[in-house]
Scaffold this motif. Structure first.
Motif, PDB file in Angstrom:
ATOM      1  N   MET A  52       9.839   8.380   6.650  1.00 37.81           N
ATOM      2  CA  MET A  52      11.226   8.475   6.158  1.00 37.81           C
ATOM      3  C   MET A  52      11.353   7.927   4.741  1.00 37.81           C
ATOM      4  N   SER A  53      10.275   8.016   3.975  1.00 37.19           N
ATOM      5  CA  SER A  53      10.265   7.372   2.651  1.00 37.19           C
ATOM      6  C   SER A  53      11.457   7.747   1.780  1.00 37.19           C
ATOM      7  N   SER A  54      11.867   9.009   1.840  1.00 34.50           N
ATOM      8  CA  SER A  54      12.891   9.406   0.870  1.00 34.50           C
ATOM      9  C   SER A  54      14.266   9.650   1.484  1.00 34.50           C
ATOM     10  N   ASP A  55      14.467   9.313   2.758  1.00 31.96           N
ATOM     11  CA  ASP A  55      15.856   9.395   3.247  1.00 31.96           C
ATOM     12  C   ASP A  55      16.237   8.297   4.233  1.00 31.96           C
ATOM     13  N   GLY A 115       0.795  -1.236   0.000  1.00 33.05           N
ATOM     14  CA  GLY A 115       0.000   0.000   0.000  1.00 33.05           C
ATOM     15  C   GLY A 115       0.822   1.278   0.000  1.00 33.05           C
ATOM     16  N   GLY A 116       2.132   1.160   0.001  1.00 31.05           N
ATOM     17  CA  GLY A 116       2.978   2.347  -0.076  1.00 31.05           C
ATOM     18  C   GLY A 116       2.959   3.171   1.205  1.00 31.05           C
ATOM     19  N   ALA A 117       3.731   4.234   1.179  1.00 25.10           N
ATOM     20  CA  ALA A 117       3.731   5.140   2.332  1.00 25.10           C
ATOM     21  C   ALA A 117       2.338   5.741   2.523  1.00 25.10           C
ATOM     22  N   SER A 118       1.625   5.911   1.415  1.00 25.39           N
ATOM     23  CA  SER A 118       0.286   6.518   1.507  1.00 25.39           C
ATOM     24  C   SER A 118      -0.664   5.682   2.355  1.00 25.39           C
ATOM     25  N   MET A 119      -0.498   4.377   2.337  1.00 25.35           N
ATOM     26  CA  MET A 119      -1.315   3.529   3.214  1.00 25.35           C
ATOM     27  C   MET A 119      -0.940   3.775   4.675  1.00 25.35           C
ATOM     28  N   GLN A 120       0.324   4.056   4.930  1.00 25.48           N
ATOM     29  CA  GLN A 120       0.750   4.319   6.306  1.00 25.48           C
ATOM     30  C   GLN A 120       0.160   5.628   6.844  1.00 25.48           C
ATOM     31  N   PHE A 121      -0.160   6.563   5.939  1.00 27.17           N
ATOM     32  CA  PHE A 121      -0.804   7.801   6.401  1.00 27.17           C
ATOM     33  C   PHE A 121      -2.059   7.448   7.198  1.00 27.17           C
ATOM     34  N   LEU A 122      -2.816   6.460   6.707  1.00 29.28           N
ATOM     35  CA  LEU A 122      -4.035   6.119   7.442  1.00 29.28           C
ATOM     36  C   LEU A 122      -3.806   5.019   8.472  1.00 29.28           C
ATOM     37  N   THR A 137       3.702  18.288   0.729  1.00 32.09           N
ATOM     38  CA  THR A 137       2.548  17.585   0.164  1.00 32.09           C
ATOM     39  C   THR A 137       2.275  16.265   0.875  1.00 32.09           C
ATOM     40  N   TRP A 138       3.347  15.498   1.128  1.00 39.46           N
ATOM     41  CA  TRP A 138       3.137  14.190   1.754  1.00 39.46           C
ATOM     42  C   TRP A 138       2.653  14.348   3.175  1.00 39.46           C
ATOM     43  N   ALA A 139       3.231  15.303   3.885  1.00 39.22           N
ATOM     44  CA  ALA A 139       2.787  15.558   5.261  1.00 39.22           C
ATOM     45  C   ALA A 139       1.319  15.964   5.273  1.00 39.22           C
ATOM     46  N   CYS A 158       5.953  13.464  11.839  1.00 38.08           N
ATOM     47  CA  CYS A 158       6.791  14.351  11.029  1.00 38.08           C
ATOM     48  C   CYS A 158       7.287  13.630   9.777  1.00 38.08           C
ATOM     49  N   THR A 159       7.854  14.386   8.871  1.00 35.23           N
ATOM     50  CA  THR A 159       8.380  13.846   7.610  1.00 35.23           C
ATOM     51  C   THR A 159       9.848  14.227   7.561  1.00 35.23           C
ATOM     52  N   SER A 160      10.733  13.241   7.599  1.00 34.97           N
ATOM     53  CA  SER A 160      12.163  13.577   7.748  1.00 34.97           C
ATOM     54  C   SER A 160      12.730  14.279   6.519  1.00 34.97           C
ATOM     55  N   ASN A 176      11.441  16.052   2.781  1.00 37.24           N
ATOM     56  CA  ASN A 176      10.318  16.442   1.921  1.00 37.24           C
ATOM     57  C   ASN A 176      10.761  16.390   0.467  1.00 37.24           C
ATOM     58  N   THR A 177      10.486  15.267  -0.121  1.00 33.22           N
ATOM     59  CA  THR A 177      10.982  14.850  -1.428  1.00 33.22           C
ATOM     60  C   THR A 177      10.698  15.870  -2.530  1.00 33.22           C
ATOM     61  N   ILE A 178       9.520  16.472  -2.474  1.00 34.14           N
ATOM     62  CA  ILE A 178       9.087  17.369  -3.544  1.00 34.14           C
ATOM     63  C   ILE A 178       9.774  18.732  -3.428  1.00 34.14           C
ATOM     64  N   ALA A 226       8.488   3.800   5.525  1.00 36.55           N
ATOM     65  CA  ALA A 226       9.124   4.235   4.282  1.00 36.55           C
ATOM     66  C   ALA A 226       8.689   3.345   3.137  1.00 36.55           C
ATOM     67  N   GLY A 227       8.137   3.945   2.100  1.00 29.31           N
ATOM     68  CA  GLY A 227       7.893   3.215   0.860  1.00 29.31           C
ATOM     69  C   GLY A 227       9.246   2.752   0.326  1.00 29.31           C
ATOM     70  N   ALA A 228       9.292   1.559  -0.233  1.00 28.10           N
ATOM     71  CA  ALA A 228      10.591   0.997  -0.641  1.00 28.10           C
ATOM     72  C   ALA A 228      11.254   1.766  -1.772  1.00 28.10           C
ATOM     73  N   GLN A 229      10.452   2.416  -2.609  1.00 29.82           N
ATOM     74  CA  GLN A 229      10.948   2.789  -3.948  1.00 29.82           C
ATOM     75  C   GLN A 229      11.886   3.981  -4.000  1.00 29.82           C
ATOM     76  N   LYS A 230      12.375   4.479  -2.840  1.00 34.52           N
ATOM     77  CA  LYS A 230      13.318   5.588  -2.928  1.00 34.52           C
ATOM     78  C   LYS A 230      14.725   5.265  -2.453  1.00 34.52           C
TER      79      LYS A 230
HETATM   80  C1  LIG Z   1       7.101   9.207  -2.241  1.00 33.07           C
HETATM   81  C2  LIG Z   1       6.695   9.591  -0.900  1.00 33.07           C
HETATM   82  C3  LIG Z   1       5.468   9.188  -0.346  1.00 33.07           C
HETATM   83  C4  LIG Z   1       4.450   8.408  -1.129  1.00 33.07           C
HETATM   84  O1  LIG Z   1       4.847   7.108  -1.250  1.00 33.07           O
HETATM   85  P1  LIG Z   1       3.900   5.986  -1.889  1.00 33.07           P
HETATM   86  O2  LIG Z   1       4.664   4.741  -1.571  1.00 33.07           O
HETATM   87  O3  LIG Z   1       3.792   6.289  -3.337  1.00 33.07           O
HETATM   88  O4  LIG Z   1       2.584   6.045  -1.219  1.00 33.07           O
HETATM   89  C5  LIG Z   1       5.193   9.545   0.950  1.00 33.07           C
HETATM   90  N1  LIG Z   1       6.066  10.262   1.680  1.00 33.07           N
HETATM   91  C6  LIG Z   1       7.241  10.681   1.187  1.00 33.07           C
HETATM   92  C7  LIG Z   1       8.174  11.481   2.048  1.00 33.07           C
HETATM   93  C8  LIG Z   1       7.596  10.350  -0.116  1.00 33.07           C
HETATM   94  O5  LIG Z   1       8.777  10.744  -0.609  1.00 33.07           O
END
Ligand SMILES: *Cc1c(COP(=O)(O)O)cnc(C)c1O
Length: 356
Positions: free
Chosen positions: A170-173, A75-82, A100-102, A144-146, A148-150, A189-193
């Motif tokens: 911590m998805s992106s670091d 479900g990605g990091a977005s699933m962890q939001f909920l 945006t993610w926060a 918190c969001t360690s 901010n990827t965007i 953390a979503g795996a894809q970063k």
């Molecule tokens: C990419 C990203 C997300 C979203 O990740 P998904 O796995 O696509 O849901 C959430 N938080 C951060 C900080 C991201 O970089």
């Protein structure tokens, strides 16, 4: 063909040797004659992969034997939001609104209770990390969001939340720099970063923060179920977990987080010093909050964009376009990106200045 210099923000670069080993294992996992994609997730070969991935994650974060469990979920990091809110929000939680993610995490939490914005940098398009805020009493947790990827900002220190569990996206670091990870109650953390292909999400949770809320939690949303079933409540995303394991092994062979942090620091210093030196560019964020992972910058004169775009593309650079909410450029420099790729980009920026 030479591989492009890949500055993509996510999905993104992983070590070439990981791609090579993963592609072999799609045909033949360790001489078994079977693909990693066709064996049972309950087979001893795959259970070993899952256990290795989970234990390496804890080892790298220095969280072994400290009451934490590492889980691989979907479900990605977005699933962890909920999910974080589902499992931990009884009445009121605090959120740092740093991008945006926060803000997506805040939106999802509001399905479950009161999500109070403790501090925000929204008014300035998230170009800095709020500091010197006070943490309200009686929060179920602080989120918190360690990194901010965007926007390209990164938290250098974390709030001392004392008795309030600190939750961090911590998805992106993750695995990119040394932090005292034991200050967090839950990390996801979503795996894809920095870790693997999209499809798996790493959750590291301190067990004693769970089981404190009154609502019923469906099994697929329940951390305690996933802990009990050792991340195998249902079929896990096998390929993503497998490749994550390979990346974590690669990290071990390369000296772990402390060694990779030195490289990441060198890469980011190289790009930021060029952004500051070059008369054509400017950085997007406050200097003290600059991210080591995602450097965001813009051209002072937008009209020069087509020419610069042509230059970096012809230098075999990929994925440099900024996110639509910032514009300009974003150089994402995850663990697997070599300093040589950053040098190529810096040379292009210098050359561009000389030809204008
Ligand atoms: C990419 C990203 C997300 C979203 O990740 P998904 O796995 O696509 O849901 C959430 N938080 C951060 C900080 C991201 O970089």
């Amino acid at each position: 063909m030479e591989r492009p210099h890949n500055f993509s923000a996510g999905p993104c670069i992983l070590p070439l040797e990981v791609f090579e080993k993963a592609s072999q294992s799609v045909i033949d996992l360790d001489g078994s004659g079977l693909s990693v994609l066709e064996i049972s997730h309950r087979s001893s070969a795959f259970v070993e992969v899952m256990e290795k991935a989970r234990s390496l994650a804890l080892e790298h974060l220095n969280l072994e034997n400290k009451g934490y469990k590492a889980l691989f979920m979907q479900g990605g990091a977005s699933m962890q939001f909920l999910m974080t809110a589902y499992n931990l929000l009884e009445t009121k939680a605090g959120y740092l609104d740093t991008g945006t993610w926060a803000s997506n995490a805040i939106k999802e939490a509001r399905h479950f209770g009161d999500a109070e914005v403790v501090a925000s940098s929204k008014e300035s398009n998230y170009n800095f990390i709020p500091k010197n805020f006070s943490i309200p009493k009686g929060l179920d947790y602080l989120h918190c969001t360690s990194n901010n990827t965007i926007y390209g900002t990164q938290m250098k220190t974390f709030p001392n939340s004392e008795e309030t569990p600190l939750i961090c996206d911590m998805s992106s670091d993750i695995f990119s720099r040394e932090i005292d990870f034991s200050q967090f109650g839950l990390i996801y953390a979503g795996a894809q970063k920095n870790m693997g292909p999209a499809g798996a999400t790493l959750v590291v949770v301190k067990e004693d923060i769970l089981g404190k809320i009154s609502r019923q939690i469906p099994s697929m949303m329940n951390y305690e179920v996933f802990i009990k079933k050792e991340s195998m409540f249902n079929t896990p995303p096998v390929f993503s977990v497998y490749v994550s394991m390979l990346t974590l092994e690669w990290l071990s062979r390369n000296g772990g987080i402390s060694a990779i942090e030195k490289k990441n620091r060198a890469k980011s210093e190289l790009i930021y010093s060029e952004i500051d030196r070059n008369s054509l560019f400017e950085g997007f964020t406050a200097k003290e909050d600059r991210s080591m992972m995602n450097a965001t910058f813009t051209l002072k004169d937008d009209k020069l964009a087509p020419k610069f775009d042509e230059l970096w593309k012809s230098a075999n650079i990929n994925g440099l376009n900024g996110h639509r909410s910032v514009g300009g450029y974003r150089a994402s420099m995850y663990n697997a990106l070599s300093i040589e790729s950053v040098e190529v980009l810096v040379d292009v920026m210098k050359h561009f200045e000389n030809t204008i």
